[in-house]
Design a protein around this motif. Structure first.
Motif, PDB file in Angstrom:
ATOM      1  N   ALA A  21       0.822  -1.214   0.000  1.00  0.00           N
ATOM      2  CA  ALA A  21       0.000   0.000   0.000  1.00  0.00           C
ATOM      3  C   ALA A  21       0.853   1.260   0.000  1.00  0.00           C
ATOM      4  CB  ALA A  21      -0.939  -0.003   1.213  1.00  0.00           C
ATOM      5  N   VAL A  22       2.044   1.191   0.575  1.00  0.00           N
ATOM      6  CA  VAL A  22       2.964   2.335   0.552  1.00  0.00           C
ATOM      7  C   VAL A  22       3.769   2.351  -0.743  1.00  0.00           C
ATOM      8  CG1 VAL A  22       4.951   3.377   1.701  1.00  0.00           C
ATOM      9  CG2 VAL A  22       3.093   2.414   3.063  1.00  0.00           C
ATOM     10  N   LEU A  23       4.138   1.171  -1.228  1.00  0.00           N
ATOM     11  CA  LEU A  23       5.020   1.088  -2.390  1.00  0.00           C
ATOM     12  C   LEU A  23       4.307   1.459  -3.678  1.00  0.00           C
ATOM     13  CD1 LEU A  23       7.816   0.309  -3.446  1.00  0.00           C
ATOM     14  CD2 LEU A  23       7.019  -2.054  -3.635  1.00  0.00           C
ATOM     15  N   LEU A  24       3.046   1.050  -3.851  1.00  0.00           N
ATOM     16  CA  LEU A  24       2.348   1.302  -5.112  1.00  0.00           C
ATOM     17  C   LEU A  24       2.185   2.797  -5.414  1.00  0.00           C
ATOM     18  CD1 LEU A  24      -0.389  -1.486  -5.241  1.00  0.00           C
ATOM     19  CD2 LEU A  24       1.753  -1.323  -6.516  1.00  0.00           C
ATOM     20  N   PRO A  25       1.747   3.647  -4.466  1.00  0.00           N
ATOM     21  CA  PRO A  25       1.694   5.081  -4.774  1.00  0.00           C
ATOM     22  C   PRO A  25       3.060   5.669  -5.106  1.00  0.00           C
ATOM     23  CG  PRO A  25       0.374   4.597  -2.831  1.00  0.00           C
ATOM     24  CD  PRO A  25       1.158   3.362  -3.150  1.00  0.00           C
ATOM     25  N   GLY A 211      -1.441   3.696 -13.684  1.00  0.00           N
ATOM     26  CA  GLY A 211      -2.158   3.782 -12.408  1.00  0.00           C
ATOM     27  C   GLY A 211      -3.263   2.737 -12.311  1.00  0.00           C
ATOM     28  N   GLY A 212      -3.984   2.517 -13.449  1.00  0.00           N
ATOM     29  CA  GLY A 212      -5.015   1.494 -13.454  1.00  0.00           C
ATOM     30  C   GLY A 212      -4.450   0.102 -13.226  1.00  0.00           C
ATOM     31  N   VAL A 213      -3.296  -0.170 -13.872  1.00  0.00           N
ATOM     32  CA  VAL A 213      -2.660  -1.481 -13.681  1.00  0.00           C
ATOM     33  C   VAL A 213      -2.244  -1.658 -12.226  1.00  0.00           C
ATOM     34  CG1 VAL A 213      -0.637  -2.860 -14.284  1.00  0.00           C
ATOM     35  CG2 VAL A 213      -1.917  -1.688 -16.075  1.00  0.00           C
ATOM     36  N   ALA A 218      -3.265  -3.845  -6.885  1.00  0.00           N
ATOM     37  CA  ALA A 218      -3.613  -3.694  -5.465  1.00  0.00           C
ATOM     38  C   ALA A 218      -4.913  -4.423  -5.136  1.00  0.00           C
ATOM     39  CB  ALA A 218      -3.736  -2.206  -5.116  1.00  0.00           C
ATOM     40  N   VAL A 219      -5.905  -4.307  -6.045  1.00  0.00           N
ATOM     41  CA  VAL A 219      -7.173  -4.998  -5.809  1.00  0.00           C
ATOM     42  C   VAL A 219      -6.969  -6.508  -5.796  1.00  0.00           C
ATOM     43  CG1 VAL A 219      -9.441  -5.464  -6.804  1.00  0.00           C
ATOM     44  CG2 VAL A 219      -8.593  -3.129  -6.704  1.00  0.00           C
ATOM     45  N   ALA A 220      -6.157  -6.993  -6.764  1.00  0.00           N
ATOM     46  CA  ALA A 220      -5.892  -8.430  -6.798  1.00  0.00           C
ATOM     47  C   ALA A 220      -5.193  -8.896  -5.517  1.00  0.00           C
ATOM     48  CB  ALA A 220      -5.046  -8.768  -8.024  1.00  0.00           C
ATOM     49  N   TRP A 221      -4.231  -8.105  -5.070  1.00  0.00           N
ATOM     50  CA  TRP A 221      -3.531  -8.466  -3.842  1.00  0.00           C
ATOM     51  C   TRP A 221      -4.470  -8.426  -2.649  1.00  0.00           C
ATOM     52  CZ3 TRP A 221       0.741 -10.770  -2.328  1.00  0.00           C
ATOM     53  CH2 TRP A 221       1.162 -10.628  -1.018  1.00  0.00           C
ATOM     54  N   TRP A 222      -5.327  -7.386  -2.619  1.00  0.00           N
ATOM     55  CA  TRP A 222      -6.273  -7.281  -1.516  1.00  0.00           C
ATOM     56  C   TRP A 222      -7.262  -8.447  -1.552  1.00  0.00           C
ATOM     57  CZ3 TRP A 222      -6.901  -5.451   3.036  1.00  0.00           C
ATOM     58  CH2 TRP A 222      -8.158  -5.351   3.607  1.00  0.00           C
ATOM     59  N   ALA A 223      -7.689  -8.846  -2.773  1.00  0.00           N
ATOM     60  CA  ALA A 223      -8.587  -9.991  -2.878  1.00  0.00           C
ATOM     61  C   ALA A 223      -7.901 -11.258  -2.383  1.00  0.00           C
ATOM     62  CB  ALA A 223      -9.054 -10.159  -4.326  1.00  0.00           C
ATOM     63  N   SER A 224      -6.639 -11.410  -2.752  1.00  0.00           N
ATOM     64  CA  SER A 224      -5.908 -12.580  -2.265  1.00  0.00           C
ATOM     65  C   SER A 224      -5.750 -12.530  -0.751  1.00  0.00           C
ATOM     66  CB  SER A 224      -4.541 -12.664  -2.945  1.00  0.00           C
ATOM     67  OG  SER A 224      -3.710 -11.565  -2.566  1.00  0.00           O
ATOM     68  N   LEU A 225      -5.568 -11.316  -0.223  1.00  0.00           N
ATOM     69  CA  LEU A 225      -5.463 -11.166   1.230  1.00  0.00           C
ATOM     70  C   LEU A 225      -6.776 -11.532   1.910  1.00  0.00           C
ATOM     71  CD1 LEU A 225      -3.619 -10.225   3.558  1.00  0.00           C
ATOM     72  CD2 LEU A 225      -4.562  -7.944   3.257  1.00  0.00           C
TER      73      LEU A 225
END
Length: 457
Positions: A21-25, A211-213, A218-225
């Motif tokens: 979450a910190v690295l992506l922005p 940004g969309g990718v 992030a959404v995929a990672w959050w879904a996996s989480l």
């Protein structure tokens, strides 16, 4: 070990999510900065290309004037024609040449306002070459001198070449030797601006797409989480269910081995108390009978807790159920000098297992009566939460629950009562979980406690 390992796995996944979450922005900001840098580079390249084009045309114009073989009377008309021919080029908006004497200016172009630039810029002090970017054009300005005639001499006649610098009728030409001239060229910047806009759109699309990718990542990672969380929770529930099944089997064996001897002891104590003539012996035998009943009650309560809960759902009228419960609680109410008040129960229906709901409400009401001060009131109230849900609240004016104990209230074997087993509230939570309800606690305004069940109605 089985219960704690999924928690450690989920904690590691949560820590990784926080890093992501910190690295992506930061990655997106770096990509946006890179795209902006590329846009600036492309814009400068487009401007540089237009500048080189203008410099090439300017060198040709100045060279044509400086190395013209004749500066005679016909040269101004030739220069004007050359300027008009040059102004017909697609990218040339205006071109002008200013002479020193009388401020004479030769100009041509499609845009009169740009052609008039010569009137304001021609004789302003400036370097030999300069440029200016306006809203519509790139304006190049070059100052040059007519050091000598292009043929290398001053002429062989008496005028030593000066006759070539006169207009018809003896009027002097605007061009003289050692004169400084100014050439102005205005190039259309529309194509350059269009290239810059295309580049800006391209870089913007690239930035937004990246940004969309990253957002999808992030959404995929959050879904996996979340999937890992669900898997962890399922594993914990399965482990807890297995633990309870094992505990239930052990408890069933323990109950079988314990209740039979207790029943035998109680039976002999009852028989002896009926035949014993001594009052002291009768008192001791009655104490033994009560202790056997107490132990049997604890065993039955423990068995109820570990027995698998499979609710049989049907509509239950809350008012009659609680009124029947009130009759069971009358001895406790009289012993503690507490009144029971029923609020808003008429006409309220709950969709659930009647016996399990009665057990949960009995445990909550018994707790409230135990902690309520004498001559106070315990309330059982129904509060609507919407079209299909209602809240059943049990309110008392007791001391409430210390803040440090709130998180453990519904945990098995946790109790603040000296004679408690710690299974009453745990049973309430188990009933709520079996129905998909919510059991909770909150402090009561003005002092006391409120325990509640959020049920489907």
């Amino acid at each position: 070990m089985t219960l704690t390992r999924p928690n450690r796995v989920f904690s590691r996944l949560l820590a990784r999510w926080q890093v992501l979450a910190v690295l992506l922005p930061v990655l997106w900001a770096a990509l946006a900065a890179w795209q902006y840098h590329e846009y600036q580079h492309a814009s400068q390249a487009a401007r540089h290309a237009l500048r080189r084009q203008g410099q090439t045309v300017m060198k040709a114009l100045v060279g044509g004037i400086r190395f013209h073989r004749r500066f005679g009377p016909g040269f101004p008309s030739q220069l004007q024609a050359q300027l008009e021919a040059l102004a017909e080029a697609d990218d040339v908006l205006a071109v002008a040449v200013a002479g020193q004497q009388d401020g004479v200016v030769f100009r041509a172009g499609r845009n009169p306002s740009l052609a008039d630039i010569a009137d304001t810029l021609a004789w302003q002090p400036a370097a030999e070459s300069e440029e200016a970017w306006t809203a519509e054009a790139l304006v190049l300005r070059t100052a040059f001198r007519l050091d000598q005639l292009a043929d290398g001499g001053l002429g062989s006649g008496p005028g030593r070449g000066l006759g070539r610098l006169r207009r018809p009728g003896g009027e002097p030409s605007p061009f003289v030797r050692d004169q400084t001239l100014v050439a102005l060229l205005a190039l259309d910047r529309t194509g350059c601006d269009a290239a810059c806009r295309r580049e800006a759109r391209l870089r913007l699309v690239a930035t937004v797409s990246a940004g969309g990718v990253l957002a999808l990542l992030a959404v995929a990672w959050w879904a996996s989480l979340r999937l890992a969380d669900a898997t962890t929770h399922a594993a914990m529930l399965e482990a807890e269910a297995r633990h309870l099944r094992d505990l239930g089997q052990a408890a069933a064996g323990l109950a079988h081995e314990t209740r039979n001897p207790l029943a035998l002891i109680r039976g002999w104590a009852q028989r002896l108390s009926e035949s014993s003539p001594s009052p002291d012996e009768k008192e001791q035998l009655h104490a033994l009978i009560e202790e056997c009943d107490r132990v049997t009650s604890r065993i039955n309560q423990f068995l109820s807790f570990v027995r698998p809960a499979e609710p049989v759902r049907r509509p239950v009228a809350l008012g009659p159920l609680v009124q029947g419960l009130a009759r069971l609680l009358e001895p406790d109410l009289e012993a503690h000098e507490v009144r029971l008040n029923l609020v808003g129960l008429d006409g309220v229906w709950v969709h659930g297992d009647a016996e399990m709901l009665r057990q949960a409400l009995f445990n909550l009401a018994a707790n409230a009566i135990h902690f309520a001060p004498p001559r106070s009131e315990v309330e059982i109230a129904a509060v609507p939460l919407g079209a299909s849900r209602c809240r059943i609240e049990i309110r008392d004016r007791g001391p409430g629950v210390p803040t440090e104990h709130v998180q453990r209230l519904f945990s098995p074997y946790f109790t603040t009562r000296p004679d408690g087993t710690g299974l009453g509230l745990a049973m309430v939570r188990r009933v709520a979980s079996a129905h998909g309800w919510t059991a909770g606690y909150r402090p009561r305004e003005g002092g006391g406690a409120i325990f509640f069940l959020d049920c489907t109605s």
